[in-house]
Design an enzyme around this catalytic site. Structure first.
Site, PDB file in Angstrom:
ATOM      1  N   CYS A   1       0.805  -1.226   0.000  1.00  0.00           N
ATOM      2  CA  CYS A   1       0.000   0.000   0.000  1.00  0.00           C
ATOM      3  C   CYS A   1       0.839   1.278   0.000  1.00  0.00           C
ATOM      4  O   CYS A   1       0.306   2.361  -0.223  1.00  0.00           O
ATOM      5  CB  CYS A   1      -0.935  -0.009   1.199  1.00  0.00           C
ATOM      6  SG  CYS A   1      -2.091  -1.391   1.205  1.00  0.00           S
TER       7      CYS A   1
ATOM      8  N   HIS B   1      -2.656   6.853   5.471  1.00  0.00           N
ATOM      9  CA  HIS B   1      -3.169   5.735   4.672  1.00  0.00           C
ATOM     10  C   HIS B   1      -4.385   5.104   5.341  1.00  0.00           C
ATOM     11  O   HIS B   1      -4.321   4.666   6.493  1.00  0.00           O
ATOM     12  CB  HIS B   1      -2.065   4.695   4.475  1.00  0.00           C
ATOM     13  CG  HIS B   1      -2.556   3.393   3.943  1.00  0.00           C
ATOM     14  ND1 HIS B   1      -3.317   3.302   2.791  1.00  0.00           N
ATOM     15  CD2 HIS B   1      -2.423   2.124   4.401  1.00  0.00           C
ATOM     16  CE1 HIS B   1      -3.614   2.034   2.563  1.00  0.00           C
ATOM     17  NE2 HIS B   1      -3.085   1.305   3.531  1.00  0.00           N
TER      18      HIS B   1
ATOM     19  N   ASN C   1     -10.472   0.627   1.867  1.00  0.00           N
ATOM     20  CA  ASN C   1      -9.015   0.644   1.703  1.00  0.00           C
ATOM     21  C   ASN C   1      -8.706   0.468   0.220  1.00  0.00           C
ATOM     22  O   ASN C   1      -8.795  -0.635  -0.313  1.00  0.00           O
ATOM     23  CB  ASN C   1      -8.388  -0.475   2.527  1.00  0.00           C
ATOM     24  CG  ASN C   1      -6.867  -0.505   2.425  1.00  0.00           C
ATOM     25  OD1 ASN C   1      -6.272   0.201   1.606  1.00  0.00           O
ATOM     26  ND2 ASN C   1      -6.227  -1.324   3.233  1.00  0.00           N
TER      27      ASN C   1
ATOM     28  N   HIS D   1      12.434   1.075   5.510  1.00  0.00           N
ATOM     29  CA  HIS D   1      12.214  -0.332   5.161  1.00  0.00           C
ATOM     30  C   HIS D   1      12.687  -1.213   6.317  1.00  0.00           C
ATOM     31  O   HIS D   1      13.842  -1.153   6.726  1.00  0.00           O
ATOM     32  CB  HIS D   1      12.977  -0.687   3.884  1.00  0.00           C
ATOM     33  CG  HIS D   1      12.381  -1.837   3.127  1.00  0.00           C
ATOM     34  ND1 HIS D   1      12.120  -3.054   3.705  1.00  0.00           N
ATOM     35  CD2 HIS D   1      11.979  -1.942   1.836  1.00  0.00           C
ATOM     36  CE1 HIS D   1      11.591  -3.862   2.802  1.00  0.00           C
ATOM     37  NE2 HIS D   1      11.485  -3.220   1.663  1.00  0.00           N
TER      38      HIS D   1
ATOM     39  N   HIS E   1      -2.104  19.784   7.318  1.00  0.00           N
ATOM     40  CA  HIS E   1      -2.979  18.686   6.898  1.00  0.00           C
ATOM     41  C   HIS E   1      -2.226  17.353   6.963  1.00  0.00           C
ATOM     42  O   HIS E   1      -1.023  17.295   6.670  1.00  0.00           O
ATOM     43  CB  HIS E   1      -3.494  18.917   5.472  1.00  0.00           C
ATOM     44  CG  HIS E   1      -4.129  20.253   5.272  1.00  0.00           C
ATOM     45  ND1 HIS E   1      -5.384  20.560   5.750  1.00  0.00           N
ATOM     46  CD2 HIS E   1      -3.668  21.380   4.654  1.00  0.00           C
ATOM     47  CE1 HIS E   1      -5.675  21.812   5.433  1.00  0.00           C
ATOM     48  NE2 HIS E   1      -4.653  22.325   4.776  1.00  0.00           N
TER      49      HIS E   1
ATOM     50  N   HIS F   1     -14.455   5.316   5.070  1.00  0.00           N
ATOM     51  CA  HIS F   1     -15.898   5.093   5.120  1.00  0.00           C
ATOM     52  C   HIS F   1     -16.509   5.075   3.720  1.00  0.00           C
ATOM     53  O   HIS F   1     -17.329   4.203   3.395  1.00  0.00           O
ATOM     54  CB  HIS F   1     -16.554   6.190   5.966  1.00  0.00           C
ATOM     55  CG  HIS F   1     -18.037   6.052   6.103  1.00  0.00           C
ATOM     56  ND1 HIS F   1     -18.918   6.625   5.212  1.00  0.00           N
ATOM     57  CD2 HIS F   1     -18.799   5.395   7.021  1.00  0.00           C
ATOM     58  CE1 HIS F   1     -20.155   6.330   5.572  1.00  0.00           C
ATOM     59  NE2 HIS F   1     -20.107   5.594   6.677  1.00  0.00           N
TER      60      HIS F   1
END
EC number: 2.3.1.-
Length: 496
Positions: free
Chosen positions: A224, A391, A424, A303, A387, A420
């Protein structure tokens, strides 16, 4: 006994002390130089015209020294501007809006689950519990092949979903920016779990008849957070290719990855992942500076793949029956927390004001020298960003980051509402969140945006953008027909 001291943590006076401290430390250079310059100016004004003239005449100018000094200044300025990284602009972006026919209300999802898993009612009950607590709404979408009973995850159906999502996003980007296909110099497509031959990037090149010398890349298996990896790759390429446009396409194809087994760890993604995709136009052309929405400031990648637990916490494998699925480890949230900690340790010095860095340093020194049990100071990232785009991987992810970064409800509103409304959507979720903020009319010139994404491997990646101009409410996009309904209240549990 009554307390001997007032509650300083809730004291209004303490709030002003903190504000005064932040202003003092963040502007220490200005506050130091202004009195010095003022004193020098007063001394000069005290001198009479004749004294000033005598002082000027006492200076001896040598032509060779003047020429050498001028040459040195020009040389240093040239080296500086030649070595300065090119500015990368985000001209505009477009998000895919799934058709209404692909919507999967809770009743439909559970009805299909009961038919597909009719021999295993415990798995059906598990999916229902997850869905009740997921934070998803009734309008999320799954691709057409998943609507069949049983699902038909064929290669043809997967390609059909990829074409629908990617081509729709690309067409919207071309319409919004006026970009022509022949003007694309770099193309990067990221899709983690669907990697056909020819590649998805080749599919885009074939559809739009892009140039034969285009630099194309197809990233797969990176989870993702691959969207920000694509942004980082595009940035590096734009640094070495002047006057170029780069298009990044981020998506996840659901069709071939819908798990039909009984392993609970593999059923979880079925409840959370939904259709989505985004196309982003980046450029290093100076001519794009005026109309570009954002400027890329930083990209930080972390990572944790060297750690075995982190490597296997999101893992594609076969279950006992030989059915392939994505297994999510119970240690996922703890590993994500460690990855985030490393990421913000690198990000902090780049973005935090001096006041926050000084407090963090003093606390660190105090723990090392005086008392290791001192509570570590958590920097206030709200001082660095207006802001936050976190994810939308799940409710637990958003809750954990809100708690650890001490964010307000409004700071995580875009992430919760994206989860919502769209579910995802993997690497593209960050762009739905950014579009939500724009659709609410909250993005002003100079505002800073922090995008945070997590992915298999395990990775935590961040990108920082600065808004180039006050952005008007978009007249088209994924939120156009529903933004007035948001934000909505999302209960802890939705009883099905």
């Amino acid at each position: 006994m009554p307390p001997m001291l007032p509650d300083f943590s809730n004291s209004v006076k303490l709030k002003y002390v903190k504000l005064g401290y932040q202003y003092l430390v963040n502007h220490i250079i200005t506050l130091t130089l202004v009195p010095i310059m003022l004193g020098v100016s007063i001394e000069i004004l005290r001198l009479g015209p004749q004294e000033i003239l005598n002082l000027w005449n006492s200076l001896h100018f040598n032509l060779v020294q003047i020429l050498c000094s001028a040459f040195l200044i020009i040389f240093v300025a040239t080296v500086y501007f030649m070595s300065k990284p090119r500015t990368i602009y985000l001209v505009d972006y477009a998000c895919f809006k799934p058709p209404v026919t692909c919507r999967v209300p809770f009743a439909t999802f559970m009805g299909h689950s009961r038919l597909i898993l009719k021999n295993n009612p415990k798995s059906v009950e598990f999916q229902m519990r997850i869905l009740e607590r997921s934070g998803l709404g009734e309008e999320t979408c799954l691709p057409p092949a998943i609507h069949y009973i049983p699902p038909k995850p064929t290669m043809e159906a997967a390609r059909g979903e990829a074409e629908l999502v990617i081509f729709s996003a690309m067409d919207s980007l071309f319409k919004k920016t006026g970009l022509k296909p022949k003007d694309i110099d770099i193309l990067i497509v990221n899709c983690s779990l669907f990697s056909p031959t020819p590649s998805l990037s080749a599919m885009v090149i074939n559809k739009y008849k892009l140039r034969s010398n285009i630099k194309s890349f197809n990233l797969s298996g990176m989870g993702c957070s691959a969207g920000l990896i694509s942004i980082d790759l595009a940035r590096d390429l734009l640094q070495v290719h002047p006057n170029s446009n780069a298009v990044v396409v981020s998506t996840e194809i659901i069709t071939p990855n819908y798990y039909q087994g009984n392993e609970r760890a593999m059923l979880l993604p079925n409840c959370l992942f939904r259709m989505g995709g985004a196309a982003i136009l980046l450029s290093n052309r100076r001519s794009e500076r005026r109309r570009a929405k954002y400027r890329l400031v930083h990209v930080v990648r972390t990572h944790k793949g060297a750690d075995d637990k982190a490597y296997r916490c999101v893992f594609e494998e076969e279950d006992k029956e030989g059915k392939v699925g994505i297994s999510l480890s119970k240690d996922l949230m703890a590993i994500a927390g460690e990855a985030l900690k490393l990421n913000i340790t690198t990000m902090g010095p780049l973005v935090l004001p001096a006041s926050e860095q000084l407090l963090f340093l003093l606390t660190l020194i105090g723990r090392k020298i005086f008392n290791p049990k001192w509570k570590p100071y958590i920097p206030d990232f709200k001082q660095a960003f207006e802001h936050f785009c976190i994810h939308a991987g799940g409710r637990a992810v958003i809750d954990e980051l809100q708690k650890n970064l001490q964010l307000s409800t409004e700071h995580v509103e875009a992430s919760r509402m994206t989860l919502h409304r769209f579910g995802n959507t993997s690497s593209s979720s960050l762009w739905y969140e950014l579009n939500y903020i724009e659709s609410k009319g909250r993005m002003k010139k100079g505002d800073r945006v922090w995008q945070i994404a997590f992915g298999s491997g395990f990775k935590c990646n961040s990108a920082v953008w600065k808004c180039n101009k006050t952005i008007k409410t978009p007249i088209d996009g994924p939120w156009t027909d529903c933004i007035d309904r948001y934000p909505v209240h999302i209960p802890e549990i939705v009883k099905l």
